[in-house]
Enzyme design. Structure first.
Site, PDB file in Angstrom:
ATOM      1  N   GLU A   1       0.885  -1.170   0.000  1.00 33.22           N
ATOM      2  CA  GLU A   1       0.000   0.000   0.000  1.00 33.22           C
ATOM      3  C   GLU A   1       0.914   1.209   0.000  1.00 33.22           C
ATOM      4  O   GLU A   1       1.567   1.507   1.000  1.00 33.22           O
ATOM      5  CB  GLU A   1      -0.931  -0.035   1.222  1.00 33.22           C
ATOM      6  CG  GLU A   1      -2.110   0.902   1.099  1.00 33.22           C
ATOM      7  CD  GLU A   1      -1.846   2.245   1.745  1.00 33.22           C
ATOM      8  OE1 GLU A   1      -1.485   3.190   0.996  1.00 33.22           O
ATOM      9  OE2 GLU A   1      -1.987   2.346   2.964  1.00 33.22           O
TER      10      GLU A   1
ATOM     11  N   CYS B   1      -1.560   8.862   2.882  1.00 29.94           N
ATOM     12  CA  CYS B   1      -1.290   8.293   1.557  1.00 29.94           C
ATOM     13  C   CYS B   1      -2.404   8.593   0.573  1.00 29.94           C
ATOM     14  O   CYS B   1      -2.161   8.734  -0.630  1.00 29.94           O
ATOM     15  CB  CYS B   1      -1.054   6.796   1.665  1.00 29.94           C
ATOM     16  SG  CYS B   1      -2.415   5.912   2.461  1.00 29.94           S
TER      17      CYS B   1
END
Length: 519
Positions: free
Chosen positions: A287, A321
């Site tokens: 990720e 993120c």
């Protein structure tokens, strides 16, 4: 002790989330100087100094001062942790023979302990990371508790099936744990990311060697003590503190690690994928970074869109993120949207994260602080118009004023590279097909959002945008119930939800010859 002056509703509105707290509930007072109880490596349910005896400092980003020193694990320590995890995963071990329902009970017990120590953990997170206490307590710890409880419920429900096949045979599948899982977590949501990784791995019966971020080791180490208190057998969870190029690389390269899961930068993700391929072809879940678009159409609720796009970027000091780091606004409303966005950014309260009305704390460390200021200078040099912020806040610590840029062009570096800080670039667009093409013109594909009252347009955008998550009229809604992950260079695999369990199990087909088969 509760402080009734600061109520939860503003924070819940901030993320559009509901929590287990009543909107009338007051926040508890934080612990401004929480005791540091653990600073060693956690291996086989015991505390150890690093083999090298080295330590490294962990720094309070609010002041820039050293909080304390933590054991600096490296390859030798990773070897010890992997050995412990492998022994705990041995056929016939207490962990392997444990009922799946009992694994779920242990995860629920861990959630109980996190809930018991919620104020302390939130305070420790704020001290080491710099995020406002109200966010640590209400948002992060709420998600941590929920993810352990949610995955606890899956422990005895993730199973194989029988398959009708031709001939005199009986066939069934087993969902078996992968084995020893290496996990490397980032510094922006230390406890949340720890929960996202640990909970599915443990629910499905794996053992874990986790390397926590060197910037924020303290809360993860305390949670290790709760893992032992909850009753997990020795070796099931092992926590290593250390640096990425040494301890992290040792996990990715280790020949006796069966899977690695990493959350962090795309650049490091490339290195981990390569290390996995060069070693034992271990399974990989990544990720990684993002440059996520928020797209505001002219028919959107203006007040709501301004608020959501503001929090999409500035939440967690921009260190997210999936931050909405490219805000595209339809031309007819661009100037009004820009004015409101700048006004909102100027009002954002930056300061001591232990003060309950603070909205923005410091960046996590000096390196990140200087990198962000460098991008701000670069944006000005490239011709973007600085509308507010653009400089440090205060005289000490790693604070940056909320920054908004207008006149941003798609080929500018601030439009293409992940800044990971409180810097919001705004873009103008005319047509839907144009903005879809521009939004997708990035190597990333983690998240995206569209703001519109038109359901047909919303559904069209949800199909056209190349992202693992698409939000409509909201942002940053990430919960343990739904899968999360990226397209393109934002990673591979999914975490959370039912889909997140797949990454931690192997499917085994068992076929048995029978003398006579009947329907």
């Amino acid at each position: 002790m509760l402080n009734a002056r600061f109520l939860v509703p503003r924070l819940l509105c901030l993320q559009g989330r509901t929590t287990s707290y009543s909107t009338a509930a007051a926040l508890p007072n934080p612990i401004p100087n929480p005791e540091i109880r653990y600073n060693q490596l956690f291996i086989n349910n015991e505390w150890h100094d690093a083999v090298s005896k080295k330590t490294f400092p962990t720094v309070n980003p609010t002041t820039g001062e050293v909080i304390g020193h933590v054991a600096e694990g490296d390859r030798a320590d990773v070897d010890l942790a992997v050995r412990a995890a492998r022994e705990a995963f041995r056929l016939g071990s207490p962990w392997r023979r444990m009922d799946a329902s009992e694994r779920g009970r242990l995860l629920n017990r861990l959630a109980d302990l996190v809930e018991r120590d919620r104020v302390y953990l939130a305070s420790l997170e704020t001290l080491d990371n710099g995020k406002p206490f109200q966010e640590s307590y209400v948002l992060d710890l709420d998600e941590v508790i929920k993810v352990y409880r949610y995955l606890a419920g899956w422990a005895d429900k993730w199973h194989g099936k029988t398959i009708p096949m031709d001939g005199e045979h009986f066939c069934f599948t087993r969902h078996e744990p992968v084995g020893v899982c290496g996990q490397i977590i980032p510094w922006n949501f230390p406890l949340v990311m720890q929960g996202w990784k640990l909970a599915p791995a443990l629910a499905t019966g794996n053992t874990v060697v986790m390397k926590v971020a060197e910037q924020t080791p303290l809360s993860a180490l305390y949670l290790a003590s709760l893992i032992k208190e909850a009753g997990f057998p020795p070796g099931v969870v092992n926590i290593i503190t250390g640096y990425g190029p040494t301890a992290g690389a040792a996990i990715a390269q280790h020949m006796d690690v069966d899977k690695v899961a990493f959350t962090g930068s795309t650049e490091v993700g490339h290195l981990i994928q390569k290390a996995a391929g060069d070693s034992n072809l271990k399974r990989v879940t990544l990720e990684l970074g993002g440059k996520s678009p928020s797209i505001v159409l002219a028919d959107a609720d203006m007040d709501h869109a301004v608020d959501q796009c503001h929090e999409a970027l500035f939440f967690n000091m921009g260190q997210c993120c999936c931050a909405g780091s490219r805000t595209f606004v339809e031309e007819s409303i661009y100037h009004e949207f820009l004015e409101r966005t700048v006004e909102k950014a100027k009002k954002r309260k930056v300061g001591n994260p232990f003060e309950l009305d603070t909205q923005q704390g410091p960046q996590v460390d000096k390196e990140q602080f200087e990198k962000i200021l460098g991008y701000i200078r670069l944006g000005q040099k490239e011709g973007a118009k600085l509308l507010c912020g653009g400089e440090r806040f205060g005289e000490r610590g790693f604070f940056i004023k909320p920054t908004v840029f207008g006149n941003v062009q798609d080929d500018m570096r601030i439009a293409r590279e992940e800044i990971f800080g409180p810097v919001q670039p705004l873009f103008k667009f005319k047509k839907i097909e144009e903005v879809i093409q521009r939004a997708n013109n990035t190597r990333y594909g983690l998240a995206a959002a569209v703001f519109t009252r038109d359901l047909d347009k919303a559904l069209y955008f949800s199909q056209a945008l190349q992202a693992g998550t698409v939000w409509v009229n909201t942002y940053n809604i990430v919960t343990c119930h739904t899968p999360f992950g990226g397209f393109k260079e934002s990673g591979n695999g999914r975490e959370l939800g039912e889909d997140g369990l797949k990454a931690y199990t192997e499917v085994k087909t068992v076929t048995i010859k029978v003398s006579e088969k009947n329907s």
